[in-house]
Design an enzyme around this catalytic site. Structure first.
Site, short mmCIF file in Angstrom:
data_model
loop_
_atom_site.label_atom_id
_atom_site.label_comp_id
_atom_site.label_asym_id
_atom_site.label_seq_id
_atom_site.Cartn_x
_atom_site.Cartn_y
_atom_site.Cartn_z
N GLU A 66 -9.05 2.45 -2.73
CA GLU A 66 -9.37 2.06 -1.28
C GLU A 66 -10.12 3.97 -1.12
OE1 GLU A 66 -9.03 0.32 0.69
OE2 GLU A 66 -8.25 -1.06 -1.26
N ASP B 216 -14.64 1.17 -7.34
CA ASP B 216 -14.08 1.26 -8.60
C ASP B 216 -14.10 2.12 -9.72
OD1 ASP B 216 -12.26 -1.33 -7.91
OD2 ASP B 216 -14.08 -2.52 -9.18
ZN LIG Z 1 -12.26 -1.53 -1.82
#
Ligand SMILES: [Zn+2]
Length: 414
Positions: free
Chosen positions: A276, A361
């Site tokens: 995030e 990621d």
């Molecule tokens: Zn995301």
């Protein structure tokens, strides 16, 4: 001519949706009896089949909903629903502004009433069948009333300002209306964490020192300042878990759903947050906001041109009135019909979003560990009964997040 174009787009949208839905159902069914090898150690066959059935049930409901929405749209436009409302309200209300607000309000009410059975079915049949729903009928009604009140408090001033600008700002009102829209968006962003979200959920400061310490260390490592870690009682409504960032400047806070905290361990929570944080780090959120403002500037210019064209009204089943303003009509027609013409651009937005997700990621993998993010993702896919085997084309068209298999391959290759 415009009518034909509208019908052609509407039909092709529906056919495209149905074709993708059929592909999705077929693909999920084909893979229903075997967990993909990447997940077989962690996800059982029962869970996998439950996800397949959940996906199937969601698609079935969505199909009925699309067809109902399209029928409502045709009833409002080509079949004369909007024309009828416009004439009736013109006879009933003298005040120009009130008349136009009433017209917008009645269309909103019609659209909400049409959507209501679907919302009820989704919560109390579909989500309940898969044990996700926690909303009681009472909470459902209270939520709906709060949302309606909020819409009234925020929506009426917005609609009134835009209508006023349309009537009084001269030929370049498109830019002024856009400015009103941008200011309104910032207002919502500012009000959301402290005023709007607390109307629906309870936010308590995170009281787990171990998690708090890990998150603060992570934020520091990433050069990110936080002004609060909060836990939201997401379990009040649903068993689905999530975490998000909200607010800007000094009001920046991290919100965890209690459902997420109860399922993931500290390492996994840290990895999810690192993902995030990456959206902030790479300015994904600001970029999306700027793109949306740029697009809305274009849309307001198109609207300001269309509102001058008689065929725009007559082509959609409405006769513009000479003696009074047609601004509300133009607004309603534009917002009802625009999605029909822009539907085919969905894959583009999805593609950009998936690119950002891969990037986030990667960042999480460098700041924490890819392994922990993988195990968090597998738990979340499993808990949310998200299918591991979506149809590739369906996914490319709609999905804001890459399919599980690709995300995990991407993480494991570093
Ligand atoms: Zn995301």
């Amino acid at each position: 001519m415009f009518t034909l174009l509208f019908i052609a787009f509407l039909l092709s949208d529906i056919l495209l949706r149905l074709w993708l839905a059929a592909r999705q159902v077929r693909h999920v069914k084909q893979h229903r009896d075997q967990v993909p090898p990447e997940f077989s150690a962690r996800i059982g066959l029962y869970s996998h089949q439950r996800a397949a059935d959940y996906t199937h049930a969601k698609v079935q409901l969505a199909i009925v909903e699309w067809i109902t929405e399209a029928a409502t749209l045709v009833a409002l436009t080509l079949l004369g629903g909007l024309q009828f409302l416009d004439v009736r309200l013109g006879q009933l209300i003298d005040n120009e502004m009130m008349r136009q607000l009433a017209l917008i309000g009645s269309v909103l009410i019609i659209v909400s009433v049409v959507g209501l059975p679907f919302a009820i079915w989704r919560k109390f049949k579909l989500e309940a069948k898969f044990a996700f729903n926690r909303v009681t009928p009472k909470l459902f009604v209270v939520d709906a009333l709060k949302a309606a009140l909020l819409l009234l408090i925020l929506g009426v001033p917005l609609a009134a300002s835009v209508l006023w600008v349309m009537g009084n700002a001269g030929p370049h009102w498109g830019w002024w209306a856009w400015l009103v829209w941008v200011i309104f968006n910032f207002l919502i962003l500012w009000l959301f964490p402290t005023v709007i979200a607390p109307l629906f959920n309870k936010f308590t400061p995170l009281d787990n020192p171990e998690i708090a310490q890990r998150i603060h260390a992570l934020a520091q490592r990433c050069g990110f300042s936080i002004n609060g870690l909060f836990v939201m009682d997401g379990s009040k409504r649903s068993a689905h878990g999530n975490a998000y960032f909200t607010g800007f400047g000094k009001a920046r806070r991290i919100v965890f759903f209690d459902t997420l905290l109860s399922r993931l361990n500290v390492d996994e929570i840290e990895a999810v947050l690192a993902h995030e944080l990456a959206h902030f780090k790479y300015k994904h959120i600001i970029k999306r906001m700027l793109i949306s403002f740029a697009l809305s500037a274009v849309f307001f210019q198109i609207l300001s041109w269309l509102s001058q064209q008689v065929w725009f009204y007559t082509g959609l089943g409405v006769l513009p009135q000479l003696g009074r303003s047609n601004d509300a009509l133009a607004l309603i027609l534009f917002f009802l019909v625009m999605p029909v013409f822009t539907f085919w651009t969905a894959p583009l937005a999805s593609w950009f979003s998936r690119r950002d997700e891969f990037q986030a990621d990667q960042y999480a993998a460098t700041q924490c560990s890819a392994e922990h993010l993988v195990s968090a993702l597998i738990k979340l896919y499993d808990d949310n009964a998200a299918t591991l085997t979506p149809d590739p084309l369906h996914s490319a068209f709609y999905d804001s997040h890459p399919p599980a298999v690709l995300r995990i391959q991407n993480l494991k290759h570093d």
